[in-house]
Write a protein that holds these residues in place. Structure first.
Motif, PDB file in Angstrom:
ATOM      1  N   ASP A  86       9.939  -8.567 -37.113  1.00  0.00           N
ATOM      2  CA  ASP A  86       8.995  -8.608 -38.224  1.00  0.00           C
ATOM      3  C   ASP A  86       7.711  -7.849 -37.874  1.00  0.00           C
ATOM      4  O   ASP A  86       7.068  -7.261 -38.722  1.00  0.00           O
ATOM      5  CB  ASP A  86       8.682 -10.072 -38.568  1.00  0.00           C
ATOM      6  N   GLU A 102      20.711  -2.893 -43.904  1.00  0.00           N
ATOM      7  CA  GLU A 102      21.429  -4.087 -44.345  1.00  0.00           C
ATOM      8  C   GLU A 102      21.169  -5.313 -43.487  1.00  0.00           C
ATOM      9  O   GLU A 102      21.223  -6.438 -43.963  1.00  0.00           O
ATOM     10  CB  GLU A 102      22.938  -3.805 -44.291  1.00  0.00           C
ATOM     11  N   ASP A 144       9.362  -8.111 -31.550  1.00  0.00           N
ATOM     12  CA  ASP A 144       9.621  -8.971 -32.688  1.00  0.00           C
ATOM     13  C   ASP A 144       9.939  -8.084 -33.900  1.00  0.00           C
ATOM     14  O   ASP A 144       9.186  -7.155 -34.210  1.00  0.00           O
ATOM     15  CB  ASP A 144       8.351  -9.798 -32.933  1.00  0.00           C
ATOM     16  N   GLU A 153       9.040  -3.259 -47.433  1.00  0.00           N
ATOM     17  CA  GLU A 153       8.660  -2.888 -46.067  1.00  0.00           C
ATOM     18  C   GLU A 153       7.141  -2.811 -45.904  1.00  0.00           C
ATOM     19  O   GLU A 153       6.642  -2.286 -44.933  1.00  0.00           O
ATOM     20  CB  GLU A 153       9.285  -1.521 -45.731  1.00  0.00           C
ATOM     21  N   GLY A 190       9.401   1.921 -43.102  1.00  0.00           N
ATOM     22  CA  GLY A 190      10.414   0.869 -42.906  1.00  0.00           C
ATOM     23  C   GLY A 190      11.046   0.947 -41.532  1.00  0.00           C
ATOM     24  O   GLY A 190      10.929   1.946 -40.831  1.00  0.00           O
ATOM     25  N   LEU A 191      11.724  -0.137 -41.159  1.00  0.00           N
ATOM     26  CA  LEU A 191      12.363  -0.207 -39.851  1.00  0.00           C
ATOM     27  C   LEU A 191      13.370   0.929 -39.651  1.00  0.00           C
ATOM     28  O   LEU A 191      13.447   1.536 -38.593  1.00  0.00           O
ATOM     29  CB  LEU A 191      13.055  -1.572 -39.714  1.00  0.00           C
ATOM     30  N   ARG A 226      18.854 -14.741 -46.563  1.00  0.00           N
ATOM     31  CA  ARG A 226      19.471 -13.965 -45.498  1.00  0.00           C
ATOM     32  C   ARG A 226      18.446 -13.380 -44.547  1.00  0.00           C
ATOM     33  O   ARG A 226      18.438 -12.184 -44.275  1.00  0.00           O
ATOM     34  CB  ARG A 226      20.318 -12.851 -46.091  1.00  0.00           C
ATOM     35  N   ILE A 227      17.549 -14.218 -44.085  1.00  0.00           N
ATOM     36  CA  ILE A 227      16.578 -13.756 -43.108  1.00  0.00           C
ATOM     37  C   ILE A 227      16.658 -14.652 -41.879  1.00  0.00           C
ATOM     38  O   ILE A 227      17.134 -15.775 -41.947  1.00  0.00           O
ATOM     39  CB  ILE A 227      15.136 -13.801 -43.654  1.00  0.00           C
ATOM     40  N   ASN A 228      16.190 -14.135 -40.769  1.00  0.00           N
ATOM     41  CA  ASN A 228      16.238 -14.903 -39.529  1.00  0.00           C
ATOM     42  C   ASN A 228      15.424 -16.194 -39.669  1.00  0.00           C
ATOM     43  O   ASN A 228      14.312 -16.162 -40.188  1.00  0.00           O
ATOM     44  CB  ASN A 228      15.678 -14.044 -38.397  1.00  0.00           C
ATOM     45  N   SER A 258      16.843  -7.868 -41.613  1.00  0.00           N
ATOM     46  CA  SER A 258      16.194  -9.157 -41.819  1.00  0.00           C
ATOM     47  C   SER A 258      16.877 -10.285 -41.032  1.00  0.00           C
ATOM     48  O   SER A 258      16.343 -11.376 -40.932  1.00  0.00           O
ATOM     49  CB  SER A 258      16.146  -9.501 -43.301  1.00  0.00           C
ATOM     50  N   LEU A 259      18.064 -10.015 -40.471  1.00  0.00           N
ATOM     51  CA  LEU A 259      18.753 -11.055 -39.692  1.00  0.00           C
ATOM     52  C   LEU A 259      18.178 -11.185 -38.291  1.00  0.00           C
ATOM     53  O   LEU A 259      18.346 -12.196 -37.630  1.00  0.00           O
ATOM     54  CB  LEU A 259      20.247 -10.728 -39.551  1.00  0.00           C
ATOM     55  N   PHE A 260      17.503 -10.123 -37.833  1.00  0.00           N
ATOM     56  CA  PHE A 260      17.091 -10.092 -36.430  1.00  0.00           C
ATOM     57  C   PHE A 260      15.780 -10.822 -36.188  1.00  0.00           C
ATOM     58  O   PHE A 260      14.879 -10.779 -36.996  1.00  0.00           O
ATOM     59  CB  PHE A 260      16.905  -8.643 -35.955  1.00  0.00           C
ATOM     60  N   PRO A 277       3.555   2.314 -45.787  1.00  0.00           N
ATOM     61  CA  PRO A 277       4.362   1.688 -44.748  1.00  0.00           C
ATOM     62  C   PRO A 277       5.546   2.566 -44.349  1.00  0.00           C
ATOM     63  O   PRO A 277       5.973   3.437 -45.100  1.00  0.00           O
ATOM     64  CB  PRO A 277       4.866   0.417 -45.435  1.00  0.00           C
ATOM     65  N   ILE A 317       7.914  -9.764 -43.214  1.00  0.00           N
ATOM     66  CA  ILE A 317       8.625 -10.622 -44.163  1.00  0.00           C
ATOM     67  C   ILE A 317       7.968 -11.993 -44.254  1.00  0.00           C
ATOM     68  O   ILE A 317       7.861 -12.568 -45.325  1.00  0.00           O
ATOM     69  CB  ILE A 317      10.116 -10.747 -43.763  1.00  0.00           C
ATOM     70  N   ARG A 363       8.180  -4.045 -38.078  1.00  0.00           N
ATOM     71  CA  ARG A 363       8.155  -3.604 -39.459  1.00  0.00           C
ATOM     72  C   ARG A 363       6.788  -3.052 -39.872  1.00  0.00           C
ATOM     73  O   ARG A 363       6.673  -2.286 -40.800  1.00  0.00           O
ATOM     74  CB  ARG A 363       8.486  -4.805 -40.362  1.00  0.00           C
ATOM     75  N   THR A 364       5.736  -3.494 -39.169  1.00  0.00           N
ATOM     76  CA  THR A 364       4.392  -3.054 -39.558  1.00  0.00           C
ATOM     77  C   THR A 364       3.813  -2.075 -38.554  1.00  0.00           C
ATOM     78  O   THR A 364       2.625  -1.787 -38.567  1.00  0.00           O
ATOM     79  CB  THR A 364       3.434  -4.260 -39.650  1.00  0.00           C
TER      80      THR A 364
END
Lengths: 144, 321
Positions: free
Chosen positions: B229, B206, B227, A4, B291-292, A42-44, B209-211, B289, A8, B232-233
């Motif tokens: 990603d 879980e 966004d 994190e 995390g989400l 498994r990432i967008n 990272s798909l979004f 950091p 990514i 996340r920051t």
């Protein structure tokens, strides 16, 4: 796989650069497509695409329309040179600070550095600095 | 590893339905489950709809899918009111936890029903998923385990290939290996058949990272959208001597604070520029950091007075300098 600490896409780009520096990805070698990369990790796909686009913009990768993306001829040497510039600030200075914090005399550190001239460090310096190296190459080979 | 399908490079054309709400309010008696919500979801992306239990996620999803009418304000899916436009409604597939399957219906019947209702239904893909999830075709829904019902729901959702597909906590009942199958199937299928997908959840780790985009709602209001990603920051944890931390974070959006003796840890929303980072280092503060999942917890914390009105508390772009 990804932490994190940063976006990514930055981590993906960093990982591919590591593989190039460590000679796991060779010049003119094809890298995974963004979609393969996205499905494997498994990432967008948009996130993966952003990483690859940045590498193309930075001249690390180049595109061949309809075929895919490849490692630039100059990429390895340019990355190595950029990392050499940062080496003392990124690696040596923190090491000196850590040594001083716990009371390791710098003379002893210097002696250790001197002795490694006679007995090269094991494992190879490159591998030790980049713990994630290899993952990408494994995936790359498996996907063929 | 086999990727299942030979995937072509993604082109720039985004396929799928957009979703827009304007001043949307949905009331249950005196309670506003959705409160004056104005949002816009771009077509062709995977959106994460995040919120705690009771935040209004499911009501919102049901309103998108025309399962529920707005009390006031409007919803547009692909430019149409889904409640009034039958063709649009058939292109929206909402899968809720448990799959919305009649107890007396067998797995085969549930498939047949979706086949007849869903214009983009892929029978071969549905059969393949049934095998992957090891679902018994002849069994009635009431005899399926919770996990099997969820897996059936996910199967119906994926194989529908609906231009707007919404998974509302659909996979919560599934065990870890089955959830893994869902994630493994979702990405390649989305790449091969681009469409708008909304995944609502409160378990972020879980799936984060798909979004591509993330939308956080709390008490029926929008907390933040952006966004994934990038979000996340957006959180920074500042740790150090209490007085120094207090000075450093004054003027920033502080989401949470913890004290341990003389040390304070403050969770700050917004990115710090280089100069502020140097200031922090010079003052002996450490920055880490967030995390989400943690950011989400802090953004929707019910006992945090700082976000009593979540929609108003945050700067729109998260930029604090």
């Amino acid at each position: 796989m990804f932490d994190e600490r940063s976006p990514i896409y930055v981590q993906i780009a960093e990982q591919i650069k590591n593989d190039i520096v460590n000679g796991i990805l060779l010049e003119d070698e094809q890298v995974m497509s963004t979609n393969q990369y996205a499905a494997f990790y498994r990432i967008n796909p948009a996130t993966a695409a952003k990483a690859f686009q940045q590498l193309v913009d930075d001249g690390v990768l180049y595109k061949r329309r309809g075929i895919g993306m490849f490692v630039s001829r100059t990429a390895r040497e340019e990355l190595r040179s950029a990392r050499r510039d940062r080496f003392f600030a990124d690696v040596v200075d923190p090491m000196i600070a850590a040594a001083q914090a716990i009371g390791v005399p710098l003379d002893e550190v210097v002696r250790r550095v001197e002795s490694s001239r006679r007995h090269p460090a094991v494992p190879a310096a490159g591998a030790a600095l980049t713990p994630t190296s290899g993952t990408h190459a494994t995936a790359e080979k498996a996907s063929r | 590893m086999s990727l299942g399908v030979e995937m072509r490079e993604r082109d720039d054309v985004r396929v799928g339905l957009s979703v827009e709400t304007r001043n949307l309010t949905v009331r249950f008696g005196a309670t506003a489950a959705i409160n004056d919500l104005t949002i816009s979801l771009e077509p062709g992306k995977i959106h994460g709809l995040l919120g705690r239990n009771g935040s209004g996620k499911s009501t919102l999803a049901a309103t998108f899918a025309a399962f529920r009418a707005p009390t006031s304000g409007s919803v547009r899916v692909g430019g149409h009111d889904p409640y009034e436009h039958a063709r649009t409604a058939s292109q929206i597939c909402l899968i809720r936890e448990g799959g919305d399957i009649y107890d007396q219906q067998s797995v085969t019947c549930a498939l047949a029903l979706s086949r007849s209702m869903r214009p983009y239904w892929d029978e071969k893909y549905a059969k393949y998923l049934i095998r992957r999830f090891q679902l018994p075709l002849g069994k009635k829904a009431q005899r399926l385990s919770r996990g099997q019902r969820s897996a059936l729901g996910v199967t119906l959702g994926l194989a529908s290939r609906a231009p707007l597909t919404i998974f509302d906590e659909s996979y919560l009942g599934m065990d870890a290996p089955s959830r893994e199958i869902f994630y493994e199937e979702l990405l390649p299928d989305y790449v091969a058949h681009p469409r708008t997908i909304i995944v609502s959840t409160h378990l972020i780790g879980e799936v984060a990272s798909l979004f591509e985009e993330v939308l956080v709602i709390d008490r029926g209001r929008l907390v933040v959208q952006g966004d994934a990603d990038d979000l996340r920051t957006r959180g920074v944890e500042v740790v150090g001597p209490a007085a120094t931390v207090d000075r450093f974070v004054s003027g920033l959006t502080v989401l949470a604070e913890r004290r341990l003796g003389a040390t304070t840890s403050a969770t700050v929303y917004g990115r710090l520029n280089r100069e502020r980072e140097r200031d922090a280092a010079a003052a002996g503060l450490s920055l880490g950091p967030v995390g989400l999942q943690d950011l989400f917890i802090h953004l929707t914390s019910p006992d945090d007075p700082a976000i009593g009105d979540p929609a108003a508390a945050l700067p729109p772009d998260g930029a604090s300098r």
